[in-house]
Design a protein around this motif. Sequence first.
Motif, PDB file in Angstrom:
ATOM      1  N   PRO A 162       4.091   4.671   1.588  1.00  0.00           N
ATOM      2  CA  PRO A 162       3.370   3.232   1.187  1.00  0.00           C
ATOM      3  C   PRO A 162       3.838   2.174   1.802  1.00  0.00           C
ATOM      4  O   PRO A 162       3.268   1.267   2.310  1.00  0.00           O
ATOM      5  CB  PRO A 162       4.360   3.000  -0.374  1.00  0.00           C
ATOM      6  CG  PRO A 162       5.726   3.811  -0.649  1.00  0.00           C
ATOM      7  CD  PRO A 162       5.139   5.014   0.758  1.00  0.00           C
ATOM      8  N   GLN A 163       5.084   1.838   3.107  1.00  0.00           N
ATOM      9  CA  GLN A 163       5.317   1.203   3.667  1.00  0.00           C
ATOM     10  C   GLN A 163       4.085   1.130   5.161  1.00  0.00           C
ATOM     11  O   GLN A 163       3.977   0.130   5.388  1.00  0.00           O
ATOM     12  CB  GLN A 163       6.713   1.232   4.155  1.00  0.00           C
ATOM     13  CG  GLN A 163       7.758   1.536   3.698  1.00  0.00           C
ATOM     14  CD  GLN A 163       8.958   1.113   3.785  1.00  0.00           C
ATOM     15  OE1 GLN A 163       9.432   2.143   5.192  1.00  0.00           O
ATOM     16  NE2 GLN A 163      10.061   1.270   3.096  1.00  0.00           N
ATOM     17  N   LYS A 164       3.722   2.594   4.681  1.00  0.00           N
ATOM     18  CA  LYS A 164       2.522   2.030   6.151  1.00  0.00           C
ATOM     19  C   LYS A 164       1.059   2.155   5.397  1.00  0.00           C
ATOM     20  O   LYS A 164       0.360   1.915   6.539  1.00  0.00           O
ATOM     21  CB  LYS A 164       2.880   4.034   7.125  1.00  0.00           C
ATOM     22  CG  LYS A 164       4.153   4.027   7.519  1.00  0.00           C
ATOM     23  CD  LYS A 164       4.109   2.963   8.754  1.00  0.00           C
ATOM     24  CE  LYS A 164       5.690   3.246   9.693  1.00  0.00           C
ATOM     25  NZ  LYS A 164       5.589   1.997  10.480  1.00  0.00           N
ATOM     26  N   VAL A 222       0.264  -3.467  -2.892  1.00  0.00           N
ATOM     27  CA  VAL A 222      -0.555  -2.170  -1.751  1.00  0.00           C
ATOM     28  C   VAL A 222      -1.356  -3.232  -0.909  1.00  0.00           C
ATOM     29  O   VAL A 222      -1.351  -3.176   0.486  1.00  0.00           O
ATOM     30  CB  VAL A 222      -1.585  -1.962  -2.971  1.00  0.00           C
ATOM     31  CG1 VAL A 222      -2.282  -1.523  -2.008  1.00  0.00           C
ATOM     32  CG2 VAL A 222      -0.272  -0.640  -3.158  1.00  0.00           C
ATOM     33  N   ASN A 223      -1.285  -4.546  -1.159  1.00  0.00           N
ATOM     34  CA  ASN A 223      -2.295  -5.291  -0.412  1.00  0.00           C
ATOM     35  C   ASN A 223      -1.827  -5.591   1.569  1.00  0.00           C
ATOM     36  O   ASN A 223      -2.327  -5.712   1.879  1.00  0.00           O
ATOM     37  CB  ASN A 223      -3.108  -6.465  -1.498  1.00  0.00           C
ATOM     38  CG  ASN A 223      -3.698  -6.316  -2.170  1.00  0.00           C
ATOM     39  OD1 ASN A 223      -4.729  -5.688  -2.199  1.00  0.00           O
ATOM     40  ND2 ASN A 223      -4.670  -7.027  -2.557  1.00  0.00           N
ATOM     41  N   HIS A 224      -0.397  -6.787   0.576  1.00  0.00           N
ATOM     42  CA  HIS A 224       0.876  -6.751   1.748  1.00  0.00           C
ATOM     43  C   HIS A 224       0.851  -5.729   2.564  1.00  0.00           C
ATOM     44  O   HIS A 224       0.505  -5.441   3.935  1.00  0.00           O
ATOM     45  CB  HIS A 224       1.637  -6.940   1.006  1.00  0.00           C
ATOM     46  CG  HIS A 224       2.804  -7.064   2.135  1.00  0.00           C
ATOM     47  ND1 HIS A 224       3.018  -8.107   3.387  1.00  0.00           N
ATOM     48  CD2 HIS A 224       3.906  -6.562   2.588  1.00  0.00           C
ATOM     49  CE1 HIS A 224       3.957  -7.848   4.122  1.00  0.00           C
ATOM     50  NE2 HIS A 224       4.761  -7.174   3.828  1.00  0.00           N
ATOM     51  N   PRO A 262      13.038   3.991   9.019  1.00  0.00           N
ATOM     52  CA  PRO A 262      13.522   3.315  10.433  1.00  0.00           C
ATOM     53  C   PRO A 262      13.628   1.643   9.655  1.00  0.00           C
ATOM     54  O   PRO A 262      13.991   0.933   9.697  1.00  0.00           O
ATOM     55  CB  PRO A 262      12.832   2.601  11.492  1.00  0.00           C
ATOM     56  CG  PRO A 262      12.093   5.028  11.210  1.00  0.00           C
ATOM     57  CD  PRO A 262      12.483   4.927   9.841  1.00  0.00           C
ATOM     58  N   GLU A 263      12.230   1.217   9.361  1.00  0.00           N
ATOM     59  CA  GLU A 263      12.629   0.208   8.399  1.00  0.00           C
ATOM     60  C   GLU A 263      13.324  -0.659   7.576  1.00  0.00           C
ATOM     61  O   GLU A 263      14.127  -2.004   7.906  1.00  0.00           O
ATOM     62  CB  GLU A 263      10.854  -0.606   8.036  1.00  0.00           C
ATOM     63  CG  GLU A 263      11.404  -1.808   6.871  1.00  0.00           C
ATOM     64  CD  GLU A 263       9.939  -1.897   6.800  1.00  0.00           C
ATOM     65  OE1 GLU A 263       8.315  -0.986   7.212  1.00  0.00           O
ATOM     66  OE2 GLU A 263       9.475  -2.196   5.073  1.00  0.00           O
TER      67      GLU A 263
END
Length: 456
Positions: A131-133, A261-263, A359-360
């Motif tokens: 999700p982060q990517k 999700v959009n972000h 890492p984030e």
Amino acid sequence: MTLTETILARAAGKARVQAGDNLWVKADVLMTHDVCGPGTIGVFKREFGQAAKVWDRQRVIIIPDHYIFTADSKSNRNVDILREFVKEQGITYFYDVIDNPDGKWVFDSSKGMLQRQYGSHYAGVCHTALPQKGHTRPGEILFGTDSHTCMAGAFNQFATGIGNTDAGFVLGTGKLLLKVPETMHFRLEGQLQPGVMAKDIILHCIGEIGFDGATYRAMQFDGPGVASLSMDDRMTIANMAIEAGGKNGIFEFDAKTEEYVNHRTRLNGTKSSYEPVMRHQDEKFVYEMTLDLQRLEPTVACHPDPGQRKKARDLGHIKLDRAYIGSCTGGKTSDFLEFARVLRGRRVTIDTFGVPATPETVHDLQTARWGDRTIWQILVEAGVQMTENAGCAACLGGPVDTFGRMNAPLKCISATNRNFPGRMGHKESQVFLASPFTVAASAVAGRITDPREYLS
Ligand code: SF4
């Protein structure tokens, strides 16, 4: 149809499906990692030929994350196999440990376990990284060669773990034959009280139905209580559907889903179009449970399985050797923030290990401040051994030099998701699953502790 049936019907090109139907469904994304990736590639080459090409190089996502920070040469080699395959196939999304596409991965144990050893592409634990990517989208089908792939159900998608043979087939064709699961309904009402987290919700649900209570079933979470849960909370819950044997966990789509999700798709330049699924009036469930979040208390899943539910306040007699926070389930930034809320100004009294999922999260914890200290500093000053090497680490044991691995018959309270015997290393060790709040309070007290004792 239920949320799961609606997605599967769409992916199979049918107007209606029902539980028990066998369908050929189209995959939107296939994810694999360093443990199952080499085996999946082997199946793909054996069945489709040495010169075969994957069905869609933009839909195959490869994320090394499991046995990374270890001097074990065979584990290091697995990452090299992934890199060679990515080059050969021209795969777009590969979150390599090193920056040099022609290099080899070697972990330098002389630098110790705490200092980061990854390059700029590395993404950490696959389920949190996806999700982060920007790779999780409502209404889609995600297959992954890992049982906790179900975590992406938080985003209103059908996400499930598959084996290497199925994954090799998906690599070649982009399709898979699936039986439509029955759906169990978990309606959430009210709001969590202070000291209680999403982890307590899912531990309670699994305790109610048992660690095999959702075998090959979808677990649908909806109702007014969901609105107050963050996307991180929903990920924690969907992640552990498999701990009840579930085929998938799934949430309704709402404004929070859309915003996240959009972000993330915008931030990463990934595919941004999607079509969420909504609830139908005719949905049929094989099980119904209504949970008043207001009444939930800090909960622990005791050794030896995730269904051994007890209240934290009843377990004060269990002395601990170790505490652990990390994994896809419990190593997100929000998990560490709640963990730090308890530990701020206190010290742990037992060995306590902190492994950010990505890492984030390392970056978040090293930059966010409470007063003049970063969250990272607050945790280190509390005595937590924090590593920058984000990954699965000791969540599943791993090679003997893995950070935080239980190499002796210890008792550990952990923010991870699975506690079958031997899961975190030694076969006779015992793992107690709990929320980051409960893990923190227990690390201070040296025994299982209700975190409300520490939160005013
Ligand atoms: S953190 Fe643990 S549960 Fe999550 S993918 Fe890694 S090994 Fe599996």
